[in-house]
Scaffold this motif. Structure first.
Motif, PDB file in Angstrom:
ATOM      1  N   VAL A 424      35.172  36.346  46.591  1.00  0.00           N
ATOM      2  CA  VAL A 424      36.238  36.337  47.666  1.00  0.00           C
ATOM      3  C   VAL A 424      35.621  35.723  49.182  1.00  0.00           C
ATOM      4  O   VAL A 424      36.074  35.159  49.731  1.00  0.00           O
ATOM      5  CB  VAL A 424      36.670  37.764  48.184  1.00  0.00           C
ATOM      6  CG1 VAL A 424      37.440  37.921  49.381  1.00  0.00           C
ATOM      7  CG2 VAL A 424      37.670  38.472  46.998  1.00  0.00           C
ATOM      8  N   TYR A 425      34.151  36.320  49.204  1.00  0.00           N
ATOM      9  CA  TYR A 425      33.579  35.888  50.315  1.00  0.00           C
ATOM     10  C   TYR A 425      32.319  34.792  50.216  1.00  0.00           C
ATOM     11  O   TYR A 425      31.784  34.654  50.994  1.00  0.00           O
ATOM     12  CB  TYR A 425      32.801  37.080  50.991  1.00  0.00           C
ATOM     13  CG  TYR A 425      34.073  38.244  51.463  1.00  0.00           C
ATOM     14  CD1 TYR A 425      35.103  37.762  52.363  1.00  0.00           C
ATOM     15  CD2 TYR A 425      34.181  39.378  50.982  1.00  0.00           C
ATOM     16  CE1 TYR A 425      35.974  38.778  52.642  1.00  0.00           C
ATOM     17  CE2 TYR A 425      35.081  40.364  51.018  1.00  0.00           C
ATOM     18  CZ  TYR A 425      35.862  39.934  52.038  1.00  0.00           C
ATOM     19  OH  TYR A 425      36.751  40.833  52.364  1.00  0.00           O
ATOM     20  N   ILE A 467      44.698  40.395  43.680  1.00  0.00           N
ATOM     21  CA  ILE A 467      44.547  38.887  44.089  1.00  0.00           C
ATOM     22  C   ILE A 467      45.378  38.628  45.239  1.00  0.00           C
ATOM     23  O   ILE A 467      45.023  37.977  46.225  1.00  0.00           O
ATOM     24  CB  ILE A 467      45.056  38.113  42.774  1.00  0.00           C
ATOM     25  CG1 ILE A 467      44.237  38.238  41.695  1.00  0.00           C
ATOM     26  CG2 ILE A 467      45.300  36.816  43.200  1.00  0.00           C
ATOM     27  CD1 ILE A 467      42.901  37.914  41.587  1.00  0.00           C
ATOM     28  N   ALA A 468      46.399  39.372  45.269  1.00  0.00           N
ATOM     29  CA  ALA A 468      47.221  39.033  46.584  1.00  0.00           C
ATOM     30  C   ALA A 468      46.736  39.240  47.772  1.00  0.00           C
ATOM     31  O   ALA A 468      46.683  38.800  48.679  1.00  0.00           O
ATOM     32  CB  ALA A 468      48.866  39.863  46.508  1.00  0.00           C
ATOM     33  N   ALA A 472      44.725  36.385  50.594  1.00  0.00           N
ATOM     34  CA  ALA A 472      44.650  36.223  52.170  1.00  0.00           C
ATOM     35  C   ALA A 472      43.559  36.653  53.028  1.00  0.00           C
ATOM     36  O   ALA A 472      43.570  36.161  54.095  1.00  0.00           O
ATOM     37  CB  ALA A 472      45.746  37.562  52.494  1.00  0.00           C
ATOM     38  N   SER A 473      42.684  37.008  52.497  1.00  0.00           N
ATOM     39  CA  SER A 473      41.391  37.251  53.329  1.00  0.00           C
ATOM     40  C   SER A 473      40.255  36.586  52.899  1.00  0.00           C
ATOM     41  O   SER A 473      39.197  36.631  53.696  1.00  0.00           O
ATOM     42  CB  SER A 473      40.952  38.936  53.427  1.00  0.00           C
ATOM     43  OG  SER A 473      40.776  39.410  52.255  1.00  0.00           O
ATOM     44  N   ALA A 474      40.315  35.676  51.841  1.00  0.00           N
ATOM     45  CA  ALA A 474      39.122  34.933  51.217  1.00  0.00           C
ATOM     46  C   ALA A 474      38.602  34.023  52.394  1.00  0.00           C
ATOM     47  O   ALA A 474      39.121  33.511  52.929  1.00  0.00           O
ATOM     48  CB  ALA A 474      39.560  34.442  50.071  1.00  0.00           C
ATOM     49  N   ARG A 475      37.251  33.946  52.346  1.00  0.00           N
ATOM     50  CA  ARG A 475      36.466  32.645  52.843  1.00  0.00           C
ATOM     51  C   ARG A 475      35.651  31.995  52.014  1.00  0.00           C
ATOM     52  O   ARG A 475      35.140  30.760  52.494  1.00  0.00           O
ATOM     53  CB  ARG A 475      35.286  33.593  53.702  1.00  0.00           C
ATOM     54  CG  ARG A 475      35.898  34.456  55.069  1.00  0.00           C
ATOM     55  CD  ARG A 475      34.817  34.414  56.173  1.00  0.00           C
ATOM     56  NE  ARG A 475      33.771  35.060  55.822  1.00  0.00           N
ATOM     57  CZ  ARG A 475      33.549  36.110  55.533  1.00  0.00           C
ATOM     58  NH1 ARG A 475      34.268  37.171  55.837  1.00  0.00           N
ATOM     59  NH2 ARG A 475      32.247  36.564  54.957  1.00  0.00           N
ATOM     60  N   ASN A 476      35.838  32.098  50.860  1.00  0.00           N
ATOM     61  CA  ASN A 476      35.226  31.213  49.893  1.00  0.00           C
ATOM     62  C   ASN A 476      36.068  29.847  49.676  1.00  0.00           C
ATOM     63  O   ASN A 476      37.289  30.210  49.131  1.00  0.00           O
ATOM     64  CB  ASN A 476      35.027  31.905  48.684  1.00  0.00           C
ATOM     65  CG  ASN A 476      34.205  31.198  47.460  1.00  0.00           C
ATOM     66  OD1 ASN A 476      33.947  29.823  47.658  1.00  0.00           O
ATOM     67  ND2 ASN A 476      34.267  31.519  46.187  1.00  0.00           N
ATOM     68  N   TRP A 481      42.487  30.981  42.749  1.00  0.00           N
ATOM     69  CA  TRP A 481      43.329  32.203  42.353  1.00  0.00           C
ATOM     70  C   TRP A 481      44.338  31.889  41.514  1.00  0.00           C
ATOM     71  O   TRP A 481      44.955  32.795  40.800  1.00  0.00           O
ATOM     72  CB  TRP A 481      43.948  32.914  43.979  1.00  0.00           C
ATOM     73  CG  TRP A 481      42.726  33.063  44.889  1.00  0.00           C
ATOM     74  CD1 TRP A 481      42.614  32.577  46.082  1.00  0.00           C
ATOM     75  CD2 TRP A 481      41.738  33.905  44.902  1.00  0.00           C
ATOM     76  NE1 TRP A 481      41.434  33.144  46.908  1.00  0.00           N
ATOM     77  CE2 TRP A 481      41.103  34.036  45.870  1.00  0.00           C
ATOM     78  CE3 TRP A 481      41.521  35.153  43.786  1.00  0.00           C
ATOM     79  CZ2 TRP A 481      40.052  34.894  46.098  1.00  0.00           C
ATOM     80  CZ3 TRP A 481      40.258  36.049  43.990  1.00  0.00           C
ATOM     81  CH2 TRP A 481      39.816  35.745  45.162  1.00  0.00           C
ATOM     82  N   ASP A 482      44.710  30.820  41.423  1.00  0.00           N
ATOM     83  CA  ASP A 482      45.878  30.548  40.452  1.00  0.00           C
ATOM     84  C   ASP A 482      45.479  30.509  39.066  1.00  0.00           C
ATOM     85  O   ASP A 482      46.338  30.705  38.250  1.00  0.00           O
ATOM     86  CB  ASP A 482      46.400  29.068  40.605  1.00  0.00           C
ATOM     87  CG  ASP A 482      46.814  28.726  42.226  1.00  0.00           C
ATOM     88  OD1 ASP A 482      47.470  29.493  42.553  1.00  0.00           O
ATOM     89  OD2 ASP A 482      47.061  27.651  42.438  1.00  0.00           O
ATOM     90  N   VAL A 483      44.288  31.027  38.758  1.00  0.00           N
ATOM     91  CA  VAL A 483      43.983  31.194  37.319  1.00  0.00           C
ATOM     92  C   VAL A 483      44.658  32.539  36.942  1.00  0.00           C
ATOM     93  O   VAL A 483      44.831  32.503  35.765  1.00  0.00           O
ATOM     94  CB  VAL A 483      42.164  31.317  37.271  1.00  0.00           C
ATOM     95  CG1 VAL A 483      41.937  31.929  35.934  1.00  0.00           C
ATOM     96  CG2 VAL A 483      41.805  30.022  37.465  1.00  0.00           C
ATOM     97  N   CYS A 484      44.527  33.603  37.788  1.00  0.00           N
ATOM     98  CA  CYS A 484      45.368  34.695  37.237  1.00  0.00           C
ATOM     99  C   CYS A 484      47.071  34.516  37.009  1.00  0.00           C
ATOM    100  O   CYS A 484      47.197  35.057  35.963  1.00  0.00           O
ATOM    101  CB  CYS A 484      45.080  35.830  38.305  1.00  0.00           C
ATOM    102  SG  CYS A 484      45.817  37.587  37.977  1.00  0.00           S
TER     103      CYS A 484
END
Length: 592
Positions: A424-425, A467-468, A472-476, A481-484
């Motif tokens: 995520v970060y 995931i949702a 929305a808050s990811a900084r990486n 995320w589409d892998v899920c």
């Protein structure tokens, strides 16, 4: 830093092999040529751990570039056993990850490279749209832009240094296509994966202070599977190690270079061995395979090599299965005859692999095994899990925790939290962010302990509850995320793809399932028994392989990779009177 007891034991273990020991102790530029089963990963990790302990003082560290994330995870696991905790002092990851996290993210804001502060990695849909826009702008016409983009991609990966005459002097229309595509991505604040090493290369080449900063942090650079990593990595190595003062330790095997379609070139590794300032060490002993398989492997390669089995090693067995008719009958023979024979010999299902050239062949074997009631797990393009994805591995680990791993802390929650924070970060999460994410993750895991639904239902909940929120808050910027969503689609019960969650959770370290894999995905792995499926005259080599000498050589190396995976048993399955010409060479070698 003094050497730890596990490291001292690891070094002592290498003492019986002078080449491995010399490589682990080398303090200058070094290339290790490591054939199949030669203890490459053991040598590499021991050399890394020794460098940490003896050559590099805290806070400096080392970087290790690998072919994919799965290789990186394996190296991290082995280093932990040697007492090396990877963290800020060590980077272990892909060339794309190195370029993004160690060059682009920290320094791009200081330079005019065309990236916005909130840039991110483009999705597949966004890259396709950018290709179409660029094609319309610089080429036009009614041809398929993605077909033309294949040629442009090859040029983009090969001609890394665009200051050289070759960039515009050779296929200038492709150069214009690439530049228009990249401009379209930048307009949207995007980069793609091929951008990462290319941008990093240009930043390092044009700014000596970035080279100095990297050398200060990572005085030693390790590279695993050098032959697979292509021109961008090679140009980075030349800049950093032979122009920037960083020591190089590279491991590879040109005979196992099978990724030409991604820009890999075995000549790049071989060029390093010709340098007078590089020590080349060859690992000659094959600790994996029986003597007969080692001899036969040279027939698969079609060239002489100084590889030998370990004294006292068992012979190993080769079996040639001639099957009437085509691929469907061959798949049926594997399910009804070949695998039962291996089981009779005492080989467990989890130590059997069926290897083939393309995922559609895996569909045929999967159907035959399913009909025969033989459990299997796939690691090809039609698998539930994308093996090189860190998110996919994290989801697997979470599933493993909820179906019973929580009882004995396997995996530990701390490990899961660390994985989630990185996803995520990136590497730097604030305290409040860590607390919030920790609460979200633990709440989800506890709520799904002893989950009674299927894998598909659990993944839907994972997507909705974790995931949702994280997306929305990811900084990486290296988001996947589409892998899920892919995993959800790959377990669709409407297509009879769903499986019990405990079965899915066992896929990290599976037991009781035959492995189905393409030859490309099997590289680096080993099994007690390997079944090579579809070794027909029309498949090895194929008509496409025969179009060029380069393609034919790579197909032969791919065949060699398959032949060198087994420890004890190699089975080749082919159509009667229609076997690959390489099968005859392999047979003749095995009888020598």
């Amino acid at each position: 830093m003094s050497s730890s007891l596990p490291l001292l034991r690891a070094i002592d273990d290498l003492s019986a092999n002078p080449e491995q020991l010399a490589a682990a102790r080398e303090t200058g530029h070094c290339v290790v040529l490591a054939g199949p089963g030669s203890g490459k990963t053991k040598t590499l990790t021991t050399a890394m751990a020794r460098t940490f302990a003896e050559d590099v003082a805290d806070p400096r560290g080392v970087a290790c570039i690998t072919y994919n994330n799965e290789c990186a995870i394996e190296l991290e696991t082995r280093l932990r056993r040697l007492g090396v905790a990877t963290g800020d002092r060590a980077f272990i990851g892909t060339v794309h990850g190195f370029a993004l996290s160690q060059v682009i993210a920290p320094y791009a804001r200081c330079l005019a490279v065309g990236l916005t502060a909130d840039f991110r990695v483009a999705t597949r849909a966004e890259t396709r749209a950018a290709v179409e826009t660029a094609y319309a702008t610089v080429i036009g016409g009614s041809d398929d832009p993605h077909h033309r983009w294949g040629f442009a991609t090859e040029k983009r990966r090969r001609d890394v240094d665009r200051s050289r005459p070759d960039w515009r002097g050779r296929r200038p229309e492709l150069a214009a296509f690439v530049e228009a595509y990249e401009s379209e991505l930048r307009r949207q604040g995007l980069i793609d994966f091929d951008d990462m090493p290319l941008l990093a290369y240009r930043m390092i080449r044009e700014h000596a202070w970035i080279r100095d900063a990297l050398r200060a942090r990572f005085p030693v650079l390790f590279v695993d599977e050098y032959q697979d990593l292509g021109h961008a990595l090679h140009e980075l190595v030349l800049l950093l190690c032979f122009g920037g003062g960083i020591r190089l330790f590279a491991v590879g095997d040109a005979d196992q270079s099978i990724y030409g379609f991604t820009g890999a070139n075995p000549e790049l590794l071989e060029s390093l061995t010709r340098r007078t300032d590089v020590r080349t060490i060859k690992l000659r002993f094959n600790y994996r395979s029986g003597a007969k398989i080692v001899r036969a492997s040279l027939g698969a390669l079609g060239e002489e090599r100084d590889y030998r089995e370990v004294a006292g090693a068992p012979e190993g067995e080769l079996t040639f299965w001639s099957v009437p008719l085509g691929l469907d009958m061959q798949a049926l023979a594997i399910a009804e005859t070949v695998i039962p024979k291996l089981i009779e010999k005492g080989i467990g299902l989890d130590e059997i692999a069926v290897l083939y050239r393309a995922a559609y062949l895996g569909d045929k074997v999967a159907l035959a095994l399913k009909t025969a009631g033989i459990p299997y797990v796939r690691t090809d393009g039609n698998a539930i899990v994308r093996r090189s994805s860190r998110l996919a591995r994290f989801i697997e680990d979470c599933a493993k925790w909820v179906v019973g791993g929580w009882r004995n802390a396997e995996p530990r929650f701390g490990r899961l939290l660390s994985q989630a924070l990185t996803l995520v970060y990136g590497r730097h999460a604030r305290d409040n962010e860590e607390q919030r994410l920790s609460h979200q993750l633990m709440s989800f895991l506890q709520a799904t302990i002893a989950f009674s639904g299927s894998t598909h239902e659990w993944l839907l909940r994972f997507e909705r509850e974790l995931i949702a929120r994280w997306r929305a808050s990811a900084r990486n910027p290296e988001q996947e995320w589409d892998v899920c969503a892919e995993m959800i689609a790959n377990t669709d019960p409407m297509h009879d793809l769903d499986i019990p969650l405990p079965h899915f959770a066992g896929r990290v370290e599976d037991t009781g399932c035959v492995s189905l894999s393409t030859l490309h995905s099997a590289k680096g792995r080993e099994f007690d028994a390997v079944v090579m499926y579809g070794v027909n005259a029309s498949n090895f080599p194929s008509d496409r392989d025969k179009r060029s000498a380069t393609g034919l050589r790579e197909a032969r190396r791919l065949f060699y990779v398959g032949v060198t995976r087994p420890r004890k048993e190699l089975n080749l399955v082919f159509q009667e009177h229609h076997h690959s010409p390489w099968v005859k060479e392999l047979y003749d070698r095995s009888q020598a």
